[in-house]
Design a protein around this motif. Structure first.
Motif, PDB file in Angstrom:
ATOM      1  N   ALA A  17       0.939  24.613 -23.515  1.00 30.74           N
ATOM      2  CA  ALA A  17       1.580  25.288 -22.385  1.00 30.74           C
ATOM      3  C   ALA A  17       3.025  24.827 -22.281  1.00 30.74           C
ATOM      4  CB  ALA A  17       0.836  24.988 -21.078  1.00 30.74           C
ATOM      5  N   ASP A  18       3.869  25.651 -21.644  1.00 33.13           N
ATOM      6  CA  ASP A  18       5.232  25.220 -21.335  1.00 33.13           C
ATOM      7  C   ASP A  18       5.163  24.056 -20.350  1.00 33.13           C
ATOM      8  OD1 ASP A  18       6.262  27.228 -22.920  1.00 33.13           O
ATOM      9  OD2 ASP A  18       6.517  28.631 -21.251  1.00 33.13           O
ATOM     10  N   ILE A  19       6.042  23.068 -20.546  1.00 37.86           N
ATOM     11  CA  ILE A  19       6.031  21.874 -19.700  1.00 37.86           C
ATOM     12  C   ILE A  19       7.417  21.666 -19.097  1.00 37.86           C
ATOM     13  CG2 ILE A  19       5.807  19.360 -19.673  1.00 37.86           C
ATOM     14  CD1 ILE A  19       3.757  19.629 -21.923  1.00 37.86           C
ATOM     15  N   THR A  20       7.463  21.533 -17.790  1.00 38.67           N
ATOM     16  CA  THR A  20       8.689  21.143 -17.095  1.00 38.67           C
ATOM     17  C   THR A  20       8.498  19.736 -16.563  1.00 38.67           C
ATOM     18  OG1 THR A  20       9.236  23.420 -16.463  1.00 38.67           O
ATOM     19  CG2 THR A  20      10.265  21.648 -15.199  1.00 38.67           C
ATOM     20  N   LEU A  21       9.339  18.816 -17.000  1.00 36.62           N
ATOM     21  CA  LEU A  21       9.200  17.424 -16.574  1.00 36.62           C
ATOM     22  C   LEU A  21       9.706  17.279 -15.145  1.00 36.62           C
ATOM     23  CD1 LEU A  21      10.434  15.675 -19.832  1.00 36.62           C
ATOM     24  CD2 LEU A  21       8.090  15.928 -19.046  1.00 36.62           C
ATOM     25  N   PRO A  22       8.929  16.637 -14.264  1.00 36.85           N
ATOM     26  CA  PRO A  22       9.352  16.487 -12.865  1.00 36.85           C
ATOM     27  C   PRO A  22      10.581  15.585 -12.748  1.00 36.85           C
ATOM     28  CG  PRO A  22       7.388  15.176 -13.302  1.00 36.85           C
ATOM     29  CD  PRO A  22       7.622  16.016 -14.526  1.00 36.85           C
ATOM     30  N   GLU A  23      11.378  15.837 -11.713  1.00 34.87           N
ATOM     31  CA  GLU A  23      12.610  15.075 -11.528  1.00 34.87           C
ATOM     32  C   GLU A  23      12.345  13.597 -11.289  1.00 34.87           C
ATOM     33  OE1 GLU A  23      15.185  16.753  -8.634  1.00 34.87           O
ATOM     34  OE2 GLU A  23      15.436  18.651  -9.710  1.00 34.87           O
ATOM     35  N   GLU A  24      11.146  13.249 -10.825  1.00 38.09           N
ATOM     36  CA  GLU A  24      10.844  11.840 -10.575  1.00 38.09           C
ATOM     37  C   GLU A  24      10.933  11.013 -11.860  1.00 38.09           C
ATOM     38  OE1 GLU A  24       6.230  10.950 -10.678  1.00 38.09           O
ATOM     39  OE2 GLU A  24       6.621  12.674  -9.399  1.00 38.09           O
ATOM     40  N   ILE A  25      10.758  11.660 -13.016  1.00 37.59           N
ATOM     41  CA  ILE A  25      10.872  10.938 -14.285  1.00 37.59           C
ATOM     42  C   ILE A  25      12.277  10.378 -14.452  1.00 37.59           C
ATOM     43  CG2 ILE A  25      10.865  11.261 -16.799  1.00 37.59           C
ATOM     44  CD1 ILE A  25       8.486  13.065 -16.504  1.00 37.59           C
TER      45      ILE A  25
ATOM     46  N   HIS B 150       0.816  -1.211   0.000  1.00 38.79           N
ATOM     47  CA  HIS B 150       0.000   0.000   0.000  1.00 38.79           C
ATOM     48  C   HIS B 150       0.857   1.272   0.000  1.00 38.79           C
ATOM     49  CE1 HIS B 150      -3.774  -2.138   1.852  1.00 38.79           C
ATOM     50  NE2 HIS B 150      -3.499  -2.544   0.617  1.00 38.79           N
ATOM     51  N   ASN B 151       2.171   1.102  -0.031  1.00 39.17           N
ATOM     52  CA  ASN B 151       3.093   2.243   0.049  1.00 39.17           C
ATOM     53  C   ASN B 151       3.639   2.568  -1.354  1.00 39.17           C
ATOM     54  OD1 ASN B 151       5.234   4.039   0.512  1.00 39.17           O
ATOM     55  ND2 ASN B 151       5.734   3.073   2.477  1.00 39.17           N
ATOM     56  N   GLN B 152       3.442   3.803  -1.817  1.00 39.08           N
ATOM     57  CA  GLN B 152       3.858   4.181  -3.175  1.00 39.08           C
ATOM     58  C   GLN B 152       5.357   4.014  -3.393  1.00 39.08           C
ATOM     59  OE1 GLN B 152       2.120   7.748  -4.902  1.00 39.08           O
ATOM     60  NE2 GLN B 152       4.085   8.328  -5.812  1.00 39.08           N
ATOM     61  N   SER B 153       6.159   4.221  -2.349  1.00 35.05           N
ATOM     62  CA  SER B 153       7.616   4.128  -2.504  1.00 35.05           C
ATOM     63  C   SER B 153       8.061   2.721  -2.891  1.00 35.05           C
ATOM     64  CB  SER B 153       8.324   4.566  -1.218  1.00 35.05           C
ATOM     65  OG  SER B 153       7.992   3.688  -0.144  1.00 35.05           O
ATOM     66  N   THR B 154       7.265   1.699  -2.533  1.00 34.83           N
ATOM     67  CA  THR B 154       7.596   0.325  -2.941  1.00 34.83           C
ATOM     68  C   THR B 154       7.728   0.233  -4.454  1.00 34.83           C
ATOM     69  OG1 THR B 154       6.481  -0.660  -1.041  1.00 34.83           O
ATOM     70  CG2 THR B 154       6.744  -2.059  -2.993  1.00 34.83           C
ATOM     71  N   TYR B 155       6.892   0.975  -5.162  1.00 31.72           N
ATOM     72  CA  TYR B 155       6.856   0.902  -6.619  1.00 31.72           C
ATOM     73  C   TYR B 155       7.646   2.040  -7.272  1.00 31.72           C
ATOM     74  CZ  TYR B 155       2.847  -1.670  -4.844  1.00 31.72           C
ATOM     75  OH  TYR B 155       2.042  -2.519  -4.138  1.00 31.72           O
ATOM     76  N   ALA B 156       7.630   3.202  -6.643  1.00 30.26           N
ATOM     77  CA  ALA B 156       8.302   4.364  -7.236  1.00 30.26           C
ATOM     78  C   ALA B 156       9.813   4.205  -7.237  1.00 30.26           C
ATOM     79  CB  ALA B 156       7.906   5.635  -6.493  1.00 30.26           C
ATOM     80  N   ASN B 157      10.363   3.601  -6.192  1.00 29.67           N
ATOM     81  CA  ASN B 157      11.822   3.455  -6.122  1.00 29.67           C
ATOM     82  C   ASN B 157      12.395   2.645  -7.281  1.00 29.67           C
ATOM     83  OD1 ASN B 157      11.979   5.031  -3.823  1.00 29.67           O
ATOM     84  ND2 ASN B 157      11.927   3.289  -2.407  1.00 29.67           N
ATOM     85  N   PRO B 158      11.764   1.544  -7.694  1.00 32.93           N
ATOM     86  CA  PRO B 158      12.264   0.833  -8.873  1.00 32.93           C
ATOM     87  C   PRO B 158      11.791   1.425 -10.199  1.00 32.93           C
ATOM     88  CG  PRO B 158      10.500  -0.430  -7.900  1.00 32.93           C
ATOM     89  CD  PRO B 158      10.755   0.716  -6.971  1.00 32.93           C
ATOM     90  N   GLY B 159      11.072   2.558 -10.158  1.00 32.02           N
ATOM     91  CA  GLY B 159      10.798   3.264 -11.402  1.00 32.02           C
ATOM     92  C   GLY B 159       9.386   3.188 -11.953  1.00 32.02           C
ATOM     93  N   TRP B 160       8.398   2.738 -11.146  1.00 32.36           N
ATOM     94  CA  TRP B 160       7.023   2.799 -11.617  1.00 32.36           C
ATOM     95  C   TRP B 160       6.611   4.253 -11.810  1.00 32.36           C
ATOM     96  CZ3 TRP B 160       2.882  -1.199  -9.953  1.00 32.36           C
ATOM     97  CH2 TRP B 160       3.401  -2.502 -10.025  1.00 32.36           C
TER      98      TRP B 160
END
Length: 489
Positions: free
Chosen positions: A106-114, A36-46
């Motif tokens: 619109a101008d788009i700045t890609l977030p660093e999480e990408i 249920h924790n987003q970091s479980t998936y975000a850390n490997p790049g989801w």
């Protein structure tokens, strides 16, 4: 997973508590709380911009198209409107829409999480693109790719026949690939118009600041981002098998074989009305404009330093084609010889007669001014700064001439030039696209002749203006002219 046979499972998980199973032939077991924790998936790049989302005390689920709030139908008359990074990511992740039509609003700045996606390899290139994308001169900032063993890397990995890419401005990119690597497109088979890039490109073969390999048409484009490669490296395009017109590059290019300031290898292709100010360093087949030429170069020049070991030339390293009315600076390049073109001193390169005597078109295509482009010729064709809501009514005037801003687009400053055939009171004001006054730049008496004024991108209060399209209007006596320019940051 019950059984895996010669396959790979990456970044996949199962709930060991609800499943009642603590082992698997692949994947990683997690507790329900961890699932249920987003970091479980975000850390490997989801990717939680798209297609995934997660709410508190729940598992990840896929976003629906409706949640993206995209306007339009993807047709030629009603394109999908791309207004933020989430919508741009959707385009990169959904192959079913790669034949559709898009317009950036619109101008788009890609977030660093990408940058952390796919084990920190970054952006997923839009591959096999057969549609159209109109950037509307809006910016995309922070594009990051780090895949040194993958081909076709860039904002677009591969654009096919009938595709059209136009009016895109890329800022602060960092692209690393293997073969066919460029900030905008890895390999182009469509049409690219009025696009600009700044940042860096690193690869092995077919590396270009804008496009890695061009097999079709590129016009009215430039690159200022550095390029580092091994074979087929160019400031704008690594290998050209199509047509390049009205383009230039201003960067550093480093390679080994087939290295050029504008194009590394010009195959069965043409380059017309282009220039490079790049500093070029290579080993074999190194040129200020083109490393190796097999076909046609017309009305081009280069003026950067050129360093190489074998087959090195101020304009072209090695030539088996035809080079017409093209020049290089023998002093700045450090090269007295070239496999084609005509060497000139710096003073001659800054003399308009060098080019007019060779048939160059001044001022329709080219212009020259001692205060612009370090005194070398610059492209003066109409810059396509689009804005659908704005129509400028313009009449030619023999009494006063307002020239195109240079550079355009610009950051942080640009030069506005005008010519008077008689003394006049001149006023130049800068407006945003809403018609609001941004800067009163000039108001005073000017004599007959050429004049130039620099706008530093600041408004009347001294604040820096934001990215976008601006109008500059000159009133000279009874004569009025207005042009467009674009500030990109």
């Amino acid at each position: 997973m019950g059984w895996v046979h010669f396959s790979t499972i990456k970044n996949c998980f199962w709930d060991i508590q609800t499943s009642g199973i603590s082992t698997s032939a692949g994947g990683i077991g997690k507790t329900t709380a961890e699932m249920h924790n987003q970091s479980t998936y975000a850390n490997p790049g989801w990717n939680f911009s798209f297609p995934w989302k997660i709410e508190s005390n729940s598992y990840p689920i896929l976003k629906t198209f409706e949640e993206l709030n995209i306007i339009g139908f993807g047709s030629e008359t009603t394109p999908y409107e791309i207004a933020n990074s989430t919508q741009l990511v959707w385009l990169s992740c959904d192959p079913s829409v790669w034949k559709k039509h898009f317009k950036q609003t619109a101008d788009i700045t890609l977030p660093e999480e990408i940058n952390t996606w796919d084990n920190y390899t970054g952006w997923f290139p839009i591959k096999n693109f057969r549609g159209t994308y109109d950037g509307d001169n809006k910016t995309i900032t922070g594009l990051f790719i780090n895949r040194p063993y993958k081909n076709f890397q860039g904002l677009f990995g591969h654009t096919y026949k009938n595709s059209e890419i136009k009016n895109i401005v890329l800022i602060n990119t960092s692209i690393t690939g293997h073969q066919h690597t460029g900030e905008l497109v890895g390999m182009n088979e469509g049409i690219i118009t009025n696009c600009y890039s700044s940042g860096s490109v690193t690869g092995e073969d077919f590396n270009g600041g804008l496009v890695g390999r061009n097999c079709s048409i590129i016009t009215n484009c430039y690159n200022s981002g550095n390029v580092t490669g091994i074979n087929y490296s160019g400031g704008l395009v690594g290998m050209n098998e199509g047509t390049i017109t009205y383009c230039y590059s201003t960067c550093n290019v480093t390679g080994e074989e087939y290295t050029g300031g504008l194009v590394g290898y010009n195959s069965v292709a043409t380059i017309t009305n282009c220039y490079s100010t790049c500093n070029v360093t290579g080993e074999e087949y190194t040129g200020g404009l083109v490393g190796y030429n097999l076909r046609q170069i017309t009305n081009c020049y280069s003026n950067g330093s050129v360093i190489g070991d074998y087959y090195t030339g101020g304009l072209v390293g090695y030539n088996l084609g035809q080079i017409t009315s093209s020049f290089w600076d023998t002093e700045i390049s450090g090269q007295a010889l070239s496999s084609g073109g005509t060497g000139k001193t710096t003073a001659e390169m800054k003399d308009i007669t060098t080019y007019t005597e060779a048939g160059w078109s001044f001022p329709e295509i080219w212009d020259i001014d001692s205060e612009l482009n370090n005194g070398y010729p610059y492209l003066n064709y109409p810059i396509n700064v689009a804005n659908d809501d704005l129509v400028i009514s313009q009449t030619e005037d023999s009494k006063a001439l307002l020239k195109n801003a240079y550079p355009n687009p610009f950051n942080p400053s640009t030069t506005l030039s005008f010519v008077l055939t008689s003394p006049e009171i001149v006023r130049i004001d800068i407006y945003n696209v809403k018609g609001q006054l941004v800067k009163s730049l000039v108001k005073g008496s000017y004599n007959t002749g050429n004049h130039s004024i620099v706008w530093d991108g600041k408004d009347n209060k001294g604040y820096s203006s934001c990215s976008g399209v601006y109008l500059y209007k000159m009133q000279a006596g009874k004569h009025s002219q207005t042009k467009k320019m674009m500030l990109m940051k």
